[in-house]
Design an enzyme around this catalytic site. Structure first.
Site, mmCIF file in Angstrom:
data_model
loop_
_atom_site.group_PDB
_atom_site.id
_atom_site.type_symbol
_atom_site.label_atom_id
_atom_site.label_comp_id
_atom_site.label_asym_id
_atom_site.label_seq_id
_atom_site.Cartn_x
_atom_site.Cartn_y
_atom_site.Cartn_z
ATOM 1 N N ARG A 1 0.798 -1.228 0.000
ATOM 2 C CA ARG A 1 0.000 0.000 0.000
ATOM 3 C C ARG A 1 0.828 1.274 0.000
ATOM 4 O O ARG A 1 0.564 2.210 -0.759
ATOM 5 C CB ARG A 1 -0.944 0.046 1.221
ATOM 6 C CG ARG A 1 -2.234 -0.674 1.003
ATOM 7 C CD ARG A 1 -2.700 -1.261 2.310
ATOM 8 N NE ARG A 1 -1.775 -2.300 2.694
ATOM 9 C CZ ARG A 1 -1.920 -3.589 2.384
ATOM 10 N NH1 ARG A 1 -2.984 -3.982 1.760
ATOM 11 N NH2 ARG A 1 -1.004 -4.477 2.735
ATOM 12 N N THR A 2 1.800 1.338 0.897
ATOM 13 C CA THR A 2 2.510 2.613 1.046
ATOM 14 C C THR A 2 3.220 2.984 -0.253
ATOM 15 O O THR A 2 3.072 4.096 -0.770
ATOM 16 C CB THR A 2 3.493 2.549 2.227
ATOM 17 O OG1 THR A 2 2.760 2.159 3.383
ATOM 18 C CG2 THR A 2 4.136 3.903 2.479
ATOM 19 N N LYS B 1 25.569 -3.844 -2.502
ATOM 20 C CA LYS B 1 27.026 -3.799 -2.716
ATOM 21 C C LYS B 1 27.742 -3.087 -1.584
ATOM 22 O O LYS B 1 28.944 -2.894 -1.629
ATOM 23 C CB LYS B 1 27.329 -3.053 -4.024
ATOM 24 C CG LYS B 1 26.718 -3.652 -5.267
ATOM 25 C CD LYS B 1 27.099 -2.776 -6.469
ATOM 26 C CE LYS B 1 26.441 -3.259 -7.733
ATOM 27 N NZ LYS B 1 26.638 -2.286 -8.821
ATOM 28 N N ARG C 1 11.457 3.965 2.846
ATOM 29 C CA ARG C 1 11.165 3.030 3.948
ATOM 30 C C ARG C 1 12.422 2.250 4.254
ATOM 31 O O ARG C 1 13.113 1.780 3.340
ATOM 32 C CB ARG C 1 10.038 2.085 3.568
ATOM 33 C CG ARG C 1 9.886 0.929 4.531
ATOM 34 C CD ARG C 1 8.651 0.116 4.276
ATOM 35 N NE ARG C 1 7.455 0.849 4.656
ATOM 36 C CZ ARG C 1 6.232 0.320 4.651
ATOM 37 N NH1 ARG C 1 6.051 -0.929 4.263
ATOM 38 N NH2 ARG C 1 5.194 1.040 5.004
ATOM 39 N N HIS D 1 5.637 6.026 11.421
ATOM 40 C CA HIS D 1 5.074 5.887 10.075
ATOM 41 C C HIS D 1 4.087 7.051 9.851
ATOM 42 O O HIS D 1 2.874 6.873 9.864
ATOM 43 C CB HIS D 1 4.370 4.535 9.968
ATOM 44 C CG HIS D 1 4.029 4.096 8.577
ATOM 45 N ND1 HIS D 1 4.022 4.956 7.486
ATOM 46 C CD2 HIS D 1 3.676 2.877 8.101
ATOM 47 C CE1 HIS D 1 3.669 4.264 6.406
ATOM 48 N NE2 HIS D 1 3.456 3.013 6.754
HETATM 49 C C1 NCD Z 1 2.152 -1.002 8.138
HETATM 50 C C2 NCD Z 1 3.654 -0.791 8.199
HETATM 51 O O1 NCD Z 1 4.359 -1.005 7.232
HETATM 52 O O2 NCD Z 1 4.080 -0.394 9.278
HETATM 53 N N1 NCD Z 1 1.692 -1.165 6.835
HETATM 54 C C3 NCD Z 1 1.390 -0.050 6.089
HETATM 55 O O3 NCD Z 1 2.239 0.731 5.777
HETATM 56 N N2 NCD Z 1 0.112 0.154 5.769
HETATM 57 C C4 NCD Z 1 1.632 -2.016 9.071
HETATM 58 C C5 NCD Z 1 2.219 -3.385 9.077
HETATM 59 O O4 NCD Z 1 3.124 -3.718 8.311
HETATM 60 O O5 NCD Z 1 1.743 -4.195 9.884
#
Ligand code: NCD
Length: 304
Positions: free
Chosen positions: A51-52, A80, A101, A129
């Protein structure tokens, strides 16, 4: 130049403005379709995501911009031995804004110190997040019509769940918020959140092991996945993974207008029989995620 590393960097007024813009985007899609013509977003994902990453990319494309990036550390020069700083300096030559991320807490902050373009934290380890929180705030505001006077149950892995940490931090700034923290002893929220956020802001909160205990009082129930990748041993994960499974029976005492949320991915913690309940908001939440990210990109790129 602004980054978004921690949700605290945005004032309540700025969050309100982002929500307003997102709602305007929902109602006037055409108006926004060329706002980022010629701009590029890079998504640097050193950890898995559906999703993100895809909502960031869809957001930029709907604004008329383009996207580039990688979706695993193994397919980048990190494999590397390249440092985050060097990767960021490089990507800054190609992109106007970066969503990143990383499994290490604080990596996006380090990146921001080196970057010549805005950095968005798309999740750093078990820490924060902020864009999921913006998604959650837009969801709550759209579904409940308010961000104050709410009793919010957070259930599952409150220790490693970064979405929980950012959401508690954000919601603690609104009036008359009460948190019900539902988790096994081992997965309670970190001490720093209790001391520096809950106690400091005089927030009403309590902890329970029992998901049904306060069910009838909740306005929001925020379910989370047990974060397997943050555990030190598989045994503990296996023991705790199915600690909570929300199903129809457990919702018997719940309010008619409860809003059930989950950042997703779901593993077992919400039974699929809840999906067609009117109160299940987690797939709507997915959709809101794209619109709020569109609003955020516009803000950070300073597009009118
Ligand atoms: C979450 C995350 O990556 O922290 N997912 C997201 O970004 N919607 C929650 C999760 O991974 O459980």
């Amino acid at each position: 130049m602004r980054n978004l590393i921690d949700i605290k960097e945005l004032t309540i007024e700025e969050i309100e403005e982002l929500i307003k813009v997102a709602q305007d985007i929902i109602n006037n899609r055409e108006k926004y379709s060329h706002k980022c013509d010629g701009k590029k977003l890079a998504t640097l994902f050193f950890e898995p995501s559906t999703r993100t990453r895809l909502s960031f990319e869809a957001a930029m494309m709907e604004l008329g911009g383009n996207v580039l990036g990688f979706s695993a550390a193994s397919s980048s020069s990190t494999a590397k031995g390249e440092s985050v700083s060097d990767t960021i300096r490089t990507v800054g030559c190609y992109a106007d804004i970066i969503a990143m991320r990383h499994p290490k807490e604080g990596a996006p902050l380090v990146a921001a110190q080196k970057s010549v373009v805005p950095i968005i934290n798309a999740g750093d380890g078990g820490h924060n997040h902020p864009t999921q929180t913006l998604t959650d705030l837009l969801t709550i505001k759209s579904e409940k019509k308010r961000l104050d006077n709410l009793t919010i149950g957070l259930c599952g892995d409150l220790k490693f769940g970064r979405t929980v940490h950012s959401l508690i931090t954000a919601m603690s700034r609104y009036k008359n918020i009460r948190f019900i923290l539902i988790s096994p002893k081992e997965l309670e929220i970190p001490e720093y959140l209790k001391k520096e956020v809950l106690e400091k802001n005089n927030i009403k909160w309590c902890e329970t092991r029992d998901i049904e205990e306060y069910m009838g009082e909740l306005d929001i129930l925020y379910m989370t996945r047990v974060q397997r990748e943050r555990f030190f041993n598989e045994e503990d994960y296996l023991r705790l993974k199915d600690y909570y499974i929300l199903n129809k029976e457990k919702l018997e005492k719940a309010k008619e207008d409860l809003c059930i949320m989950h950042p997703l991915p779901r593993v077992n913690e919400i039974s699929t029989d809840v999906d067609d309940d009117r109160r299940a908001c987690y797939f709507k939440q997915v959709e809101y995620g794209k619109y709020i990210r569109m609003a955020l990109i516009l803000k950070l790129l300073e597009v009118e």
